[in-house]
Design a protein around this motif. Sequence first.
Motif, PDB file in Angstrom:
ATOM      1  N   PHE A 248       0.846  -1.198   0.000  1.00 54.08           N
ATOM      2  CA  PHE A 248       0.000   0.000   0.000  1.00 54.08           C
ATOM      3  C   PHE A 248       0.880   1.246   0.000  1.00 54.08           C
ATOM      4  N   ASN A 249       0.307   2.366  -0.424  1.00 52.47           N
ATOM      5  CA  ASN A 249       1.007   3.651  -0.445  1.00 52.47           C
ATOM      6  C   ASN A 249       0.517   4.515   0.707  1.00 52.47           C
ATOM      7  N   LEU A 250       1.463   5.175   1.372  1.00 56.30           N
ATOM      8  CA  LEU A 250       1.098   6.036   2.485  1.00 56.30           C
ATOM      9  C   LEU A 250       0.739   7.447   2.031  1.00 56.30           C
ATOM     10  N   ILE A 251       1.345   7.893   0.932  1.00 60.49           N
ATOM     11  CA  ILE A 251       1.111   9.255   0.455  1.00 60.49           C
ATOM     12  C   ILE A 251       0.588   9.213  -0.959  1.00 60.49           C
ATOM     13  N   GLN A 252       0.101  10.358  -1.419  1.00 64.19           N
ATOM     14  CA  GLN A 252      -0.410  10.441  -2.767  1.00 64.19           C
ATOM     15  C   GLN A 252       0.699  10.099  -3.751  1.00 64.19           C
ATOM     16  N   ASN A 253       0.382   9.265  -4.697  1.00 59.04           N
ATOM     17  CA  ASN A 253       1.372   8.820  -5.667  1.00 59.04           C
ATOM     18  C   ASN A 253       1.414   9.787  -6.846  1.00 59.04           C
ATOM     19  N   ALA A 254       1.948  10.978  -6.578  1.00 54.11           N
ATOM     20  CA  ALA A 254       2.030  11.996  -7.612  1.00 54.11           C
ATOM     21  C   ALA A 254       3.287  12.814  -7.411  1.00 54.11           C
ATOM     22  N   VAL A 255       3.980  13.105  -8.511  1.00 55.44           N
ATOM     23  CA  VAL A 255       5.245  13.815  -8.422  1.00 55.44           C
ATOM     24  C   VAL A 255       5.056  15.203  -7.822  1.00 55.44           C
ATOM     25  N   ASN A 256       3.977  15.907  -8.218  1.00 56.24           N
ATOM     26  CA  ASN A 256       3.777  17.259  -7.689  1.00 56.24           C
ATOM     27  C   ASN A 256       3.589  17.241  -6.180  1.00 56.24           C
ATOM     28  N   PHE A 257       2.901  16.211  -5.650  1.00 58.39           N
ATOM     29  CA  PHE A 257       2.723  16.104  -4.195  1.00 58.39           C
ATOM     30  C   PHE A 257       4.061  15.822  -3.523  1.00 58.39           C
ATOM     31  N   ASN A 258       4.849  14.929  -4.129  1.00 56.80           N
ATOM     32  CA  ASN A 258       6.146  14.592  -3.560  1.00 56.80           C
ATOM     33  C   ASN A 258       7.063  15.800  -3.500  1.00 56.80           C
ATOM     34  N   TYR A 259       7.037  16.627  -4.540  1.00 56.39           N
ATOM     35  CA  TYR A 259       7.895  17.799  -4.536  1.00 56.39           C
ATOM     36  C   TYR A 259       7.396  18.865  -3.570  1.00 56.39           C
ATOM     37  N   GLN A 260       6.112  18.872  -3.287  1.00 56.55           N
ATOM     38  CA  GLN A 260       5.611  19.770  -2.243  1.00 56.55           C
ATOM     39  C   GLN A 260       6.198  19.383  -0.889  1.00 56.55           C
ATOM     40  N   THR A 261       6.281  18.084  -0.625  1.00 55.48           N
ATOM     41  CA  THR A 261       6.828  17.627   0.654  1.00 55.48           C
ATOM     42  C   THR A 261       8.330  17.859   0.742  1.00 55.48           C
ATOM     43  N   LEU A 262       8.986  18.152  -0.398  1.00 60.78           N
ATOM     44  CA  LEU A 262      10.411  18.437  -0.397  1.00 60.78           C
ATOM     45  C   LEU A 262      10.705  19.775   0.273  1.00 60.78           C
ATOM     46  N   PHE A 263       9.698  20.665   0.312  1.00 63.84           N
ATOM     47  CA  PHE A 263       9.884  22.004   0.877  1.00 63.84           C
ATOM     48  C   PHE A 263       9.049  22.173   2.143  1.00 63.84           C
ATOM     49  N   SER A 264       9.684  22.645   3.207  1.00 61.80           N
ATOM     50  CA  SER A 264       8.965  22.850   4.463  1.00 61.80           C
ATOM     51  C   SER A 264       7.905  23.935   4.316  1.00 61.80           C
ATOM     52  N   ASP A 265       8.149  24.921   3.450  1.00 62.80           N
ATOM     53  CA  ASP A 265       7.192  26.009   3.261  1.00 62.80           C
ATOM     54  C   ASP A 265       5.896  25.520   2.618  1.00 62.80           C
ATOM     55  N   LEU A 266       5.974  24.350   1.931  1.00 58.51           N
ATOM     56  CA  LEU A 266       4.799  23.818   1.242  1.00 58.51           C
ATOM     57  C   LEU A 266       4.188  22.643   1.993  1.00 58.51           C
ATOM     58  N   GLY A 267       4.638  22.400   3.209  1.00 58.45           N
ATOM     59  CA  GLY A 267       4.020  21.357   4.021  1.00 58.45           C
ATOM     60  C   GLY A 267       4.922  20.198   4.370  1.00 58.45           C
ATOM     61  N   GLY A 268       6.184  20.222   3.903  1.00 57.39           N
ATOM     62  CA  GLY A 268       7.091  19.137   4.240  1.00 57.39           C
ATOM     63  C   GLY A 268       7.440  19.129   5.713  1.00 57.39           C
ATOM     64  N   LYS A 269       7.568  17.944   6.283  1.00 51.94           N
ATOM     65  CA  LYS A 269       7.838  17.819   7.722  1.00 51.94           C
ATOM     66  C   LYS A 269       9.176  18.440   8.087  1.00 51.94           C
ATOM     67  N   PHE A 270      10.192  18.200   7.264  1.00 47.95           N
ATOM     68  CA  PHE A 270      11.507  18.791   7.525  1.00 47.95           C
ATOM     69  C   PHE A 270      12.181  19.136   6.204  1.00 47.95           C
ATOM     70  N   GLY A 271      11.385  19.628   5.249  1.00 52.17           N
ATOM     71  CA  GLY A 271      11.906  19.914   3.926  1.00 52.17           C
ATOM     72  C   GLY A 271      12.757  21.170   3.866  1.00 52.17           C
ATOM     73  N   LEU A 272      13.264  21.428   2.676  1.00 53.76           N
ATOM     74  CA  LEU A 272      14.080  22.607   2.441  1.00 53.76           C
ATOM     75  C   LEU A 272      13.217  23.858   2.485  1.00 53.76           C
ATOM     76  N   SER A 273      13.840  24.998   2.708  1.00 51.09           N
ATOM     77  CA  SER A 273      13.116  26.259   2.597  1.00 51.09           C
ATOM     78  C   SER A 273      13.216  26.759   1.165  1.00 51.09           C
ATOM     79  N   ILE A 274      12.276  27.595   0.770  1.00 48.90           N
ATOM     80  CA  ILE A 274      12.294  28.168  -0.576  1.00 48.90           C
ATOM     81  C   ILE A 274      13.560  28.991  -0.776  1.00 48.90           C
TER      82      ILE A 274
END
Length: 508
Positions: A248-274
């Motif tokens: 099973f998948n825990l998160i949405q299986n979409a590249v745009n969602f994954n890249y949002q989680t890459l940035f903390s400003d867009l909702g990532g738990k510990f992502g990069l800042s813009i």
Amino acid sequence: MKMIRQKFTRFYASNRMFLLLLIISTVLFSSIFLIRFEYYGNKSLFSDDSYFNLRLSKMIIESGKIPEYDSLSYGGRPFAYYTGWPITLVVFSKAFRVSIETASIILPVLLGILTLLMLGLTIKKFTKDNNIRNLSLLILALSPPFLYLFSSSNAFAGIVFLSVLSFYLMTFDKIIHWLIAIVLLSLISYFNIFATVFLSMLFLIYILAILRRKIPYFFMYLLLVLIINILHFYRLITNYGFPDRVNFNLIQNAVNFNYQTLFSDLGGKFGLSIFSAILLFLGIYVLWTYKKYKFIIVYSTIFLLTVISVYFNFIIFYLNILIAIIGSLGLIKLINRRWESQLIKNLSFVVIVMGIVFSGINFINQLALSEPTIKQMEALDYLSSKSSDYTTIFSSYERGYWFNHINKKNVMDPDFFYAPKINERWSDSMQLLNSGDLKTTLMLLNKYNIEYIWLDAAIRDKFYGKDEINLLYQLRNDPRFRMVYRNFDKEHRVEVEIYKYEKKVSIS
């Protein structure tokens, strides 16, 4: 004596900014807990990892060895965890005679300062420009991934420290330094297998690209890693067989969602800042302008790490270090170049620097406010005092570590490795949370011997929104469910509600 004083004076004069940065970093890491404990009045640790490692450490202390079985997680499972970080917490706790809770706060902060120290010494090996070193460390200390990494009690605090220390030792040419480095690097096998594979690949690339004469050391390291992992997995496989494959998948299986989680400003738990991304592009532009293809390995590494970090979040911690160094080069060139307008130059510099500072300060506040909240801790205290040990509590899997922390069983938690019937439990959990059929609900509750159901604001928003539907409707309207606890936030919205499943209640 006079010569010693002169050496110390010269060292202090050339490194006072570096030392000041280490002090500032200590304040930054410590301020997270100071704000959380004193300003917001929340005396609890934050992050699921902290509670997971806290419990494992206590199990090791109580049993005096590595346990064979965990009777709480998934209602009972093999103790198939990586024990590198819990053992480190136990050793630190006993060495300094502090509680595991205190060790969970102090040790990550200490490793963060030591990691900055090692990085500063390493950068000094490659450049005599102290501005590059100091600016790199300042950017790094204020970055969301670094702040999260060395404030929460998580295995990657140890992993990143060991890898940075190992790389620093590899900048020396003596055999003893390399032998210590490969031993330290191989110890990461006790912390996480994915990190081990990733660092092995980086080590190989570093050897092949820069130090081919050191290839024998890589094979020595590889032998150590294989021995450690063979012994670890041989014990697991012979005792428990192979783990179930997660379907099973825990998160949405979409590249745009994954890249949002890459940035903390867009909702990532510990992502990069813009602003870190802006610095990265600035640094790459500067390197390309002045050196073009000379740093093609650096460009390729950054690109690969960015792509891989979308699917393996821990790689963000390493990508973040590269971004800080490359970004500092770009920022220094921005300061030193000639501009037609001094005003535009100053404004550009101020905007970038203030963006980095405010991004870091804002993330510190986010961490101070992060879960578990005061209301969630109050609800956990209620469950701890009002229900018997080993009672099974159901909620979304993200809450599983919390229930184990108060000595209760869960149906699921975020650790899927060697979890019993993991796919069946996931399917049943999702079916129960979304159940619109009361018979199905009761069947699943009985199947896992569930006594309490926990719903908080985040879970309600995730599964039900503003509607009273499915399991939420049944809990609030069927007499077999009795609400035993509820609390509210400052706006008097329901924060946590706990229901007890009354099996013996008859329906007329």
